[in-house]
Design an enzyme around this catalytic site. Sequence first.
Site, short mmCIF file in Angstrom:
data_model
loop_
_atom_site.label_atom_id
_atom_site.label_comp_id
_atom_site.label_asym_id
_atom_site.label_seq_id
_atom_site.Cartn_x
_atom_site.Cartn_y
_atom_site.Cartn_z
N GLY A 72 54.56 -65.26 23.39
CA GLY A 72 55.53 -64.94 24.44
C GLY A 72 55.34 -65.81 25.67
O GLY A 72 56.31 -66.26 26.28
N THR A 73 54.09 -66.08 26.00
CA THR A 73 53.80 -66.88 27.20
C THR A 73 54.41 -68.27 27.07
O THR A 73 55.01 -68.80 28.02
CB THR A 73 52.27 -66.98 27.39
N ASN A 151 55.31 -54.12 31.47
CA ASN A 151 54.23 -53.88 30.50
C ASN A 151 53.27 -52.79 30.96
O ASN A 151 52.65 -52.12 30.15
CB ASN A 151 53.47 -55.17 30.21
N GLN A 179 58.20 -57.06 25.98
CA GLN A 179 57.83 -55.66 25.73
C GLN A 179 58.96 -54.85 25.09
O GLN A 179 58.71 -53.73 24.65
CB GLN A 179 57.38 -54.98 27.03
N SER A 199 57.89 -61.84 21.55
CA SER A 199 56.57 -62.12 20.99
C SER A 199 56.32 -61.20 19.80
O SER A 199 56.44 -59.98 19.91
CB SER A 199 55.51 -61.90 22.07
N HIS A 201 53.63 -60.24 18.10
CA HIS A 201 52.52 -59.27 18.01
C HIS A 201 52.77 -57.99 18.81
O HIS A 201 52.02 -57.03 18.68
CB HIS A 201 51.18 -59.92 18.40
N THR A 237 54.21 -79.18 14.06
CA THR A 237 54.46 -78.52 12.78
C THR A 237 54.46 -77.00 12.98
O THR A 237 53.61 -76.46 13.67
CB THR A 237 53.37 -78.93 11.76
N CYS A 325 39.51 -56.32 37.91
CA CYS A 325 38.23 -56.17 38.60
C CYS A 325 37.87 -57.52 39.19
O CYS A 325 37.67 -58.49 38.47
CB CYS A 325 37.18 -55.74 37.59
#
Length: 383
Positions: A72-73, A151, A179, A199, A201, A237, A325
Amino acid sequence: MGDLIYLDNNATTKPLDEVVAAMAPYLGCEYANPSSVHVFGQRVRHAVEVARETVAALVGGAGREIVFTGNGTEAINLAIRGVLGCRRECHHVVTSAVEHSAVKRLCERLAEEGYEIEEVGVDGEGRLDVGQVEAAIRDDTALVTLMHANNETGVMLDVEAVADVCAGRGVPLHVDAVQTVGKVAVDVSRFPVTLMSMSAHKFHGPKGVGALFVRRRTRLSPLVIGGRQEGGSRGGTENVAGIVGMAAAAKWAVENMDDVRPGVRSLRDRLEEGILSSCPSARVIGGDALRMDHTTNIGFEGVEAEAVLILLSGLGICASSGSACSSGSLEPSHVLAAMGVDPRIGHGAIRFSLSHLTTRAEIDAVVQVMPSVLSRLGSLNRG
Ligand code: PLP
């Protein structure tokens, strides 16, 4: 996966058995290069082109409007840089304050390169005001880029209304639908979006493959320059097994999406109701907005999300947080900050994301353990 309870489906989803089965030949005996002219190569080329039609059908487009990418990126980068590369006279980009880092960080890079990036804010529920997007568009706007659903919160932005506005102003619109595609009906024949990223996945396909819908006659400069694959829009490819796997997931989604959605939604609602009734410090973030069925983001006052996640993980429960974090301090995510979520709630925000594979027993198990997890962290009775 053993006894794990997997509620992190916005991070990634389990590849379906039929996806893995569809890919297997292309990881083994069907290994020819789809660009080869011989019969073996052409057989593999045929599989890629059938897959292209199947992925296009998932979003209501035509096969020739689909460019396969590595994820997706990459689709997002191709969309944004691809349009800017063809509209060099325009240096203004409109986006939102709640985009995924794939868009957000690319826009930050574009700002360093001299583009003017205008971020439209959201309200306390994460909703976007279409009027504000319209007001932000200028004569030199090169592109509007917005996500379809967030997301972290699952809140949906009204990209269909934005598409009408953009079409009226002659400005291309890119929608990050990573999403939503495969989870909610998305039909590009019903609204004038120019480009749309997806995307595999995220909808039970394999990792390492995504796609960009590029509406016919849209000018796009390639990001990856090389051979003439993907109509010249992406050299290299093709990941044939991944593409065939993405198509298998797309086919499953077309056939089953509407049937599984109510069940997923009722489990999500059961999770929210169970947690809210037993944990007084809990608040659903974006709960009044239109949301995807399978996502909830629940803020718990007085705890740090990472601590909750670690305790849940110890119990075999996989969820996630929107916090990052950095240097020892937990900052609420830019999404929750843009929504103006009270930092005491935002620091303890947990995202639970379900799928059609989630069971009622799993949801009940999570509801059952939450009070003890929170009381171990000293938060149960606040709020
Ligand atoms: N856009 C959104 C809204 C996402 O949620 C994600 C992944 O979480 C991406 C883009 C990036 O997709 P990928 O992981 O396929 O690169």
